[in-house]
Motif scaffolding. Sequence first.
Motif, PDB file in Angstrom:
ATOM      1  N   ARG A  29       0.835  -1.206   0.000  1.00 41.87           N
ATOM      2  CA  ARG A  29       0.000   0.000   0.000  1.00 41.87           C
ATOM      3  C   ARG A  29       0.870   1.256   0.000  1.00 41.87           C
ATOM      4  N   MET A  30       1.899   1.268   0.818  1.00 38.99           N
ATOM      5  CA  MET A  30       2.791   2.433   0.904  1.00 38.99           C
ATOM      6  C   MET A  30       3.551   2.660  -0.411  1.00 38.99           C
ATOM      7  N   ARG A  31       3.868   1.591  -1.118  1.00 41.06           N
ATOM      8  CA  ARG A  31       4.596   1.697  -2.387  1.00 41.06           C
ATOM      9  C   ARG A  31       3.659   1.827  -3.585  1.00 41.06           C
ATOM     10  N   SER A  32       2.327   1.801  -3.343  1.00 42.06           N
ATOM     11  CA  SER A  32       1.320   1.797  -4.415  1.00 42.06           C
ATOM     12  C   SER A  32       1.577   0.641  -5.374  1.00 42.06           C
ATOM     13  N   ALA A  33       1.877  -0.512  -4.810  1.00 42.16           N
ATOM     14  CA  ALA A  33       2.209  -1.693  -5.604  1.00 42.16           C
ATOM     15  C   ALA A  33       1.229  -2.823  -5.312  1.00 42.16           C
ATOM     16  N   ASP A  34       0.968  -3.630  -6.336  1.00 49.94           N
ATOM     17  CA  ASP A  34       0.179  -4.830  -6.123  1.00 49.94           C
ATOM     18  C   ASP A  34       0.948  -5.800  -5.245  1.00 49.94           C
ATOM     19  N   VAL A  35       0.215  -6.550  -4.442  1.00 44.71           N
ATOM     20  CA  VAL A  35       0.802  -7.552  -3.562  1.00 44.71           C
ATOM     21  C   VAL A  35       0.145  -8.890  -3.892  1.00 44.71           C
ATOM     22  N   HIS A  36       0.971  -9.899  -4.148  1.00 39.66           N
ATOM     23  CA  HIS A  36       0.487 -11.237  -4.474  1.00 39.66           C
ATOM     24  C   HIS A  36       0.876 -12.185  -3.345  1.00 39.66           C
ATOM     25  N   ILE A  37      -0.146 -12.736  -2.686  1.00 41.12           N
ATOM     26  CA  ILE A  37       0.081 -13.621  -1.545  1.00 41.12           C
ATOM     27  C   ILE A  37      -0.533 -14.979  -1.858  1.00 41.12           C
ATOM     28  N   ALA A  38       0.255 -16.020  -1.721  1.00 43.94           N
ATOM     29  CA  ALA A  38      -0.239 -17.392  -1.869  1.00 43.94           C
ATOM     30  C   ALA A  38      -0.658 -17.879  -0.487  1.00 43.94           C
ATOM     31  N   SER A  60      -7.526  -3.333  -2.049  1.00 42.15           N
ATOM     32  CA  SER A  60      -7.769  -3.386  -3.489  1.00 42.15           C
ATOM     33  C   SER A  60      -6.510  -3.704  -4.297  1.00 42.15           C
ATOM     34  N   HIS A  61      -5.345  -3.527  -3.722  1.00 43.08           N
ATOM     35  CA  HIS A  61      -4.080  -3.824  -4.394  1.00 43.08           C
ATOM     36  C   HIS A  61      -3.590  -5.251  -4.104  1.00 43.08           C
ATOM     37  N   VAL A  62      -4.375  -6.023  -3.373  1.00 42.06           N
ATOM     38  CA  VAL A  62      -3.956  -7.351  -2.917  1.00 42.06           C
ATOM     39  C   VAL A  62      -4.618  -8.438  -3.763  1.00 42.06           C
ATOM     40  N   HIS A  63      -3.810  -9.407  -4.156  1.00 39.62           N
ATOM     41  CA  HIS A  63      -4.288 -10.585  -4.881  1.00 39.62           C
ATOM     42  C   HIS A  63      -3.983 -11.798  -4.009  1.00 39.62           C
ATOM     43  N   LEU A  64      -5.019 -12.481  -3.585  1.00 36.24           N
ATOM     44  CA  LEU A  64      -4.873 -13.675  -2.753  1.00 36.24           C
ATOM     45  C   LEU A  64      -5.010 -14.902  -3.644  1.00 36.24           C
ATOM     46  N   SER A  79     -14.046 -26.541   0.285  1.00 36.55           N
ATOM     47  CA  SER A  79     -13.242 -25.587  -0.470  1.00 36.55           C
ATOM     48  C   SER A  79     -12.454 -24.677   0.458  1.00 36.55           C
ATOM     49  N   ASN A  80     -11.155 -24.589   0.220  1.00 36.93           N
ATOM     50  CA  ASN A  80     -10.333 -23.640   0.966  1.00 36.93           C
ATOM     51  C   ASN A  80     -10.683 -22.204   0.579  1.00 36.93           C
ATOM     52  N   GLN A  81     -11.099 -22.003  -0.659  1.00 36.74           N
ATOM     53  CA  GLN A  81     -11.512 -20.668  -1.078  1.00 36.74           C
ATOM     54  C   GLN A  81     -12.712 -20.203  -0.257  1.00 36.74           C
ATOM     55  N   LEU A  82     -13.650 -21.095  -0.009  1.00 38.96           N
ATOM     56  CA  LEU A  82     -14.812 -20.749   0.818  1.00 38.96           C
ATOM     57  C   LEU A  82     -14.354 -20.381   2.229  1.00 38.96           C
ATOM     58  N   MET A  83     -13.417 -21.133   2.782  1.00 36.23           N
ATOM     59  CA  MET A  83     -12.892 -20.831   4.118  1.00 36.23           C
ATOM     60  C   MET A  83     -12.251 -19.451   4.147  1.00 36.23           C
ATOM     61  N   VAL A  84     -11.465 -19.104   3.128  1.00 38.08           N
ATOM     62  CA  VAL A  84     -10.820 -17.795   3.056  1.00 38.08           C
ATOM     63  C   VAL A  84     -11.872 -16.696   2.925  1.00 38.08           C
ATOM     64  N   GLN A  95     -15.902  -2.375  -0.938  1.00 38.25           N
ATOM     65  CA  GLN A  95     -15.147  -1.607  -1.934  1.00 38.25           C
ATOM     66  C   GLN A  95     -13.641  -1.767  -1.779  1.00 38.25           C
ATOM     67  N   ASP A  96     -13.195  -2.332  -0.675  1.00 36.65           N
ATOM     68  CA  ASP A  96     -11.767  -2.448  -0.406  1.00 36.65           C
ATOM     69  C   ASP A  96     -11.252  -3.883  -0.415  1.00 36.65           C
ATOM     70  N   ARG A  97     -12.045  -4.813  -0.879  1.00 38.02           N
ATOM     71  CA  ARG A  97     -11.663  -6.226  -0.799  1.00 38.02           C
ATOM     72  C   ARG A  97     -10.579  -6.595  -1.810  1.00 38.02           C
ATOM     73  N   PRO A  98      -9.813  -7.629  -1.472  1.00 40.85           N
ATOM     74  CA  PRO A  98      -8.783  -8.114  -2.395  1.00 40.85           C
ATOM     75  C   PRO A  98      -9.405  -8.921  -3.527  1.00 40.85           C
ATOM     76  N   THR A  99      -8.587  -9.201  -4.507  1.00 43.87           N
ATOM     77  CA  THR A  99      -8.971 -10.132  -5.567  1.00 43.87           C
ATOM     78  C   THR A  99      -8.582 -11.525  -5.087  1.00 43.87           C
ATOM     79  N   VAL A 100      -9.544 -12.426  -5.012  1.00 44.99           N
ATOM     80  CA  VAL A 100      -9.267 -13.803  -4.610  1.00 44.99           C
ATOM     81  C   VAL A 100      -9.177 -14.640  -5.871  1.00 44.99           C
ATOM     82  N   ARG A 101      -8.062 -15.322  -6.012  1.00 39.14           N
ATOM     83  CA  ARG A 101      -7.803 -16.107  -7.213  1.00 39.14           C
ATOM     84  C   ARG A 101      -7.807 -17.589  -6.860  1.00 39.14           C
TER      85      ARG A 101
END
Length: 156
Positions: A29-38, A60-64, A79-84, A95-101
């Motif tokens: 967030r501080m770097r205005s960069a996307d963050v990808h977390i597995a 909004s910059h986070v991809h899970l 489903s682990n996705q359902l748990m997350v 409006q602030d949720r991450p993208t869940v992949r």
Amino acid sequence: MTRVTVLSDAEAVARRAADVMANQINDGRMRSADVHIALAGGSTPQRAYELLGDMQGTWSHVHLWLSDERCVPADHPDSNQLMVEQSLVTKLRAQDRPTVRGIRGDLVPEDAAWIYGTEIVRAIGTDPVFDLVLLGLGPDGHTASLFPGRDEAGAM
């Protein structure tokens, strides 16, 4: 350099994992960069996700990415996705949720894995590196669906 941190109990581990993830998200967030977390699946990380759901600010910059998923539909009880979604994402402002992949659990595993791999390359690049990879550890020592004693686990 590898560093091992030993904590007193499962709650302390969950709090530490949530703190590490929060720091990574805040740094992006501080770097205005996307963050990808597995993310890990199963019951081990669930409490960390619950704690992380109280984190303030935009995601909004986070991809899970689900790194350990079963080939079941996203709304299936296993489903682990359902748990997350239930333990973390639904706690956040819409409006602030991450993208869940997640994977396509309606497909055979090989097809789902191939499609998921192409999505990772498309989102992160041809030599993808996640900002953070969280792995759980089952009571039998398994991690990321690699079970001790099975061929897939190699030399575990």
